[in-house]
Design an enzyme around this catalytic site. Structure first.
Site, PDB file in Angstrom:
ATOM      1  N   VAL A 105       0.870  -1.179   0.000  1.00  0.00           N
ATOM      2  CA  VAL A 105       0.000   0.000   0.000  1.00  0.00           C
ATOM      3  C   VAL A 105       0.902   1.222   0.000  1.00  0.00           C
ATOM      4  O   VAL A 105       1.870   1.283   0.756  1.00  0.00           O
ATOM      5  CB  VAL A 105      -0.880  -0.013   1.275  1.00  0.00           C
ATOM      6  CG1 VAL A 105      -1.617   1.302   1.447  1.00  0.00           C
ATOM      7  CG2 VAL A 105      -1.858  -1.175   1.213  1.00  0.00           C
ATOM      8  N   LYS A 106       0.575   2.180  -0.849  1.00  0.00           N
ATOM      9  CA  LYS A 106       1.455   3.355  -0.952  1.00  0.00           C
ATOM     10  C   LYS A 106       0.921   4.444  -0.020  1.00  0.00           C
ATOM     11  O   LYS A 106       0.236   5.371  -0.441  1.00  0.00           O
ATOM     12  CB  LYS A 106       1.513   3.818  -2.413  1.00  0.00           C
ATOM     13  CG  LYS A 106       2.703   4.699  -2.699  1.00  0.00           C
ATOM     14  CD  LYS A 106       2.925   4.835  -4.188  1.00  0.00           C
ATOM     15  CE  LYS A 106       3.899   5.936  -4.530  1.00  0.00           C
ATOM     16  NZ  LYS A 106       5.252   5.747  -4.009  1.00  0.00           N
ATOM     17  N   ALA A 107       1.237   4.263   1.268  1.00  0.00           N
ATOM     18  CA  ALA A 107       0.749   5.198   2.285  1.00  0.00           C
ATOM     19  C   ALA A 107       1.904   6.035   2.816  1.00  0.00           C
ATOM     20  O   ALA A 107       3.049   5.571   2.856  1.00  0.00           O
ATOM     21  CB  ALA A 107       0.111   4.418   3.429  1.00  0.00           C
ATOM     22  N   TYR A 137       6.711   5.571   4.347  1.00  0.00           N
ATOM     23  CA  TYR A 137       7.928   6.225   3.880  1.00  0.00           C
ATOM     24  C   TYR A 137       8.849   6.640   5.013  1.00  0.00           C
ATOM     25  O   TYR A 137       9.940   7.161   4.761  1.00  0.00           O
ATOM     26  CB  TYR A 137       7.574   7.345   2.890  1.00  0.00           C
ATOM     27  CG  TYR A 137       7.189   6.667   1.589  1.00  0.00           C
ATOM     28  CD1 TYR A 137       8.131   6.429   0.607  1.00  0.00           C
ATOM     29  CD2 TYR A 137       5.924   6.121   1.420  1.00  0.00           C
ATOM     30  CE1 TYR A 137       7.830   5.723  -0.534  1.00  0.00           C
ATOM     31  CE2 TYR A 137       5.595   5.406   0.288  1.00  0.00           C
ATOM     32  CZ  TYR A 137       6.554   5.204  -0.685  1.00  0.00           C
ATOM     33  OH  TYR A 137       6.254   4.476  -1.814  1.00  0.00           O
TER      34      TYR A 137
END
Ligand code: PMP
Length: 324
Positions: free
Chosen positions: A157-159, A163
């Protein structure tokens, strides 16, 4: 940043300095944002988004996992991305749509009604590691930080919160004099870079860690696997031990920002002969060929900025905002 640049902010195009968020925003405290990185290329046929629909789909899937209810449809998100590129007069661009929970609450389980805002930033950005890197490759290290275990928070999931892991990997690498860090998955096998997927070439075959190796399943990764298959190159998606990096004939990394970047050394050991190899160059040629017209876009990956997006109806200027 160009102060006159426009940002698509909750349905309006606003001057850079006015597209702001409150310090109480949930996303700022807890990482509850989901985002994408997309590119627009200047092709012989005009500016074209690369796999916009796939990025929007991933954005919506990321939002689904964290119960972020975006007040926009997929088509409206696509259009917002197109609008901001057109409004800034960009021929090529890096585009960053982001949805984030705002609404002031310290709750870790905020009600679904807690506001979710959506913005899109578009800037000019060459290759992440620079033009020289695309030609000659980058020096990387294996990170002392692992990627997250699958049952912690989902790496697929690119949350925003993910990062923090990428920052630790990248910062350690850069402070140590490397362009990027490659992380191992919790089990000690290869995972990916801080912001790129990893590919190893050995004996003419391309090896890459599978989706279940704590990676983000990159859209560039998918594109490269598809193009390599078109070229008749054998692809092996499997878990790989770290020493594969040192045994490799070639190593390269992919991502929307990094595009297809050769790796010339790992942990100061040269990869192959220390130069970009034949398979990497063939993959780069096929990939960048999509944008200079030498690779046919047989899958509809390139889409134009629709005319309707070139005439935004919702621009606000400082003057208008003050008058309002
Ligand atoms: N892994 C991570 C952790 C990333 O941040 C990115 C960049 N989005 C990638 C892989 C590559 O993904 P994509 O090709 O979709 O940009």
């Amino acid at each position: 940043m160009n102060a006159s640049a426009l940002i698509w902010h909750n349905g309006q195009l606003k001057p850079w300095a006015e597209a702001t968020v409150h310090v109480g925003a949930h996303a700022l405290h807890y990482g509850s944002s989901v985002f994408e990185g997309e590119r627009v290329y200047a092709t012989p046929n005009g500016s074209r988004f690369f796999r916009l629909k796939d990025h929007t789909e991933r954005l919506l899937l990321s939002a689904k996992v964290y119960d972020l209810d975006l007040p926009y449809s997929a088509d409206e998100i696509d259009r917002a991305c197109e609008e901001v590129v057109a409004a800034n007069g960009l021929k090529s661009a890096y585009v960053r749509p982001i949805a984030y929970r705002t609404g002031f609450t310290f709750s870790l389980a905020p009600p679904r009604s807690t506001p979710v805002e959506f913005s899109v930033i578009a800037i000019e950005w060459g290759s992440m590691h620079g033009a020289d890197a695309l030609e000659n490759g980058v020096d990387v290290c294996v990170s002392s930080w692992n990627r997250a275990a699958p049952n912690t928070y989902p790496t697929g999931v690119k949350a925003g919160g993910n990062y923090l892991s990428s920052q630790l990997i990248a910062q350690e690498a850069v402070r140590g004099g490397f362009a990027e860090g490659i992380a191992l998955a919790p089990g000690g096998l290869l995972s990916e870079g801080a912001g790129e997927n990893l590919f190893i070439v050995r004996g003419g075959k391309i090896y890459t860690p599978p989706v279940g190796s704590s990676i983000l399943a990159g859209i560039t990764r998918d594109s490269v696997l598809t193009l390599a298959a078109d070229l008749g190159i054998e692809i092996v998606e499997q878990n790989l031990p770290r020493e594969f990096l040192y045994f490799a004939d070639e190593v390269f990394m992919t991502g929307t920002a990094a595009e297809v970047t050769p790796v010339r050394s790992v942990d100061r050991k040269p990869v192959g002969d220390g130069k970009s190899g034949a398979v990497t160059r063939a993959v780069q040629k096929a990939f960048f060929g999509l944008f200079d017209g030498t690779t046919a876009d047989t899958r509809g990956w390139l889409t134009p900025i629709r005319d309707s997006a070139k005439k935004p109806t919702t621009t606000t200027s400082t003057v208008e905002m003050e008058a309002a």
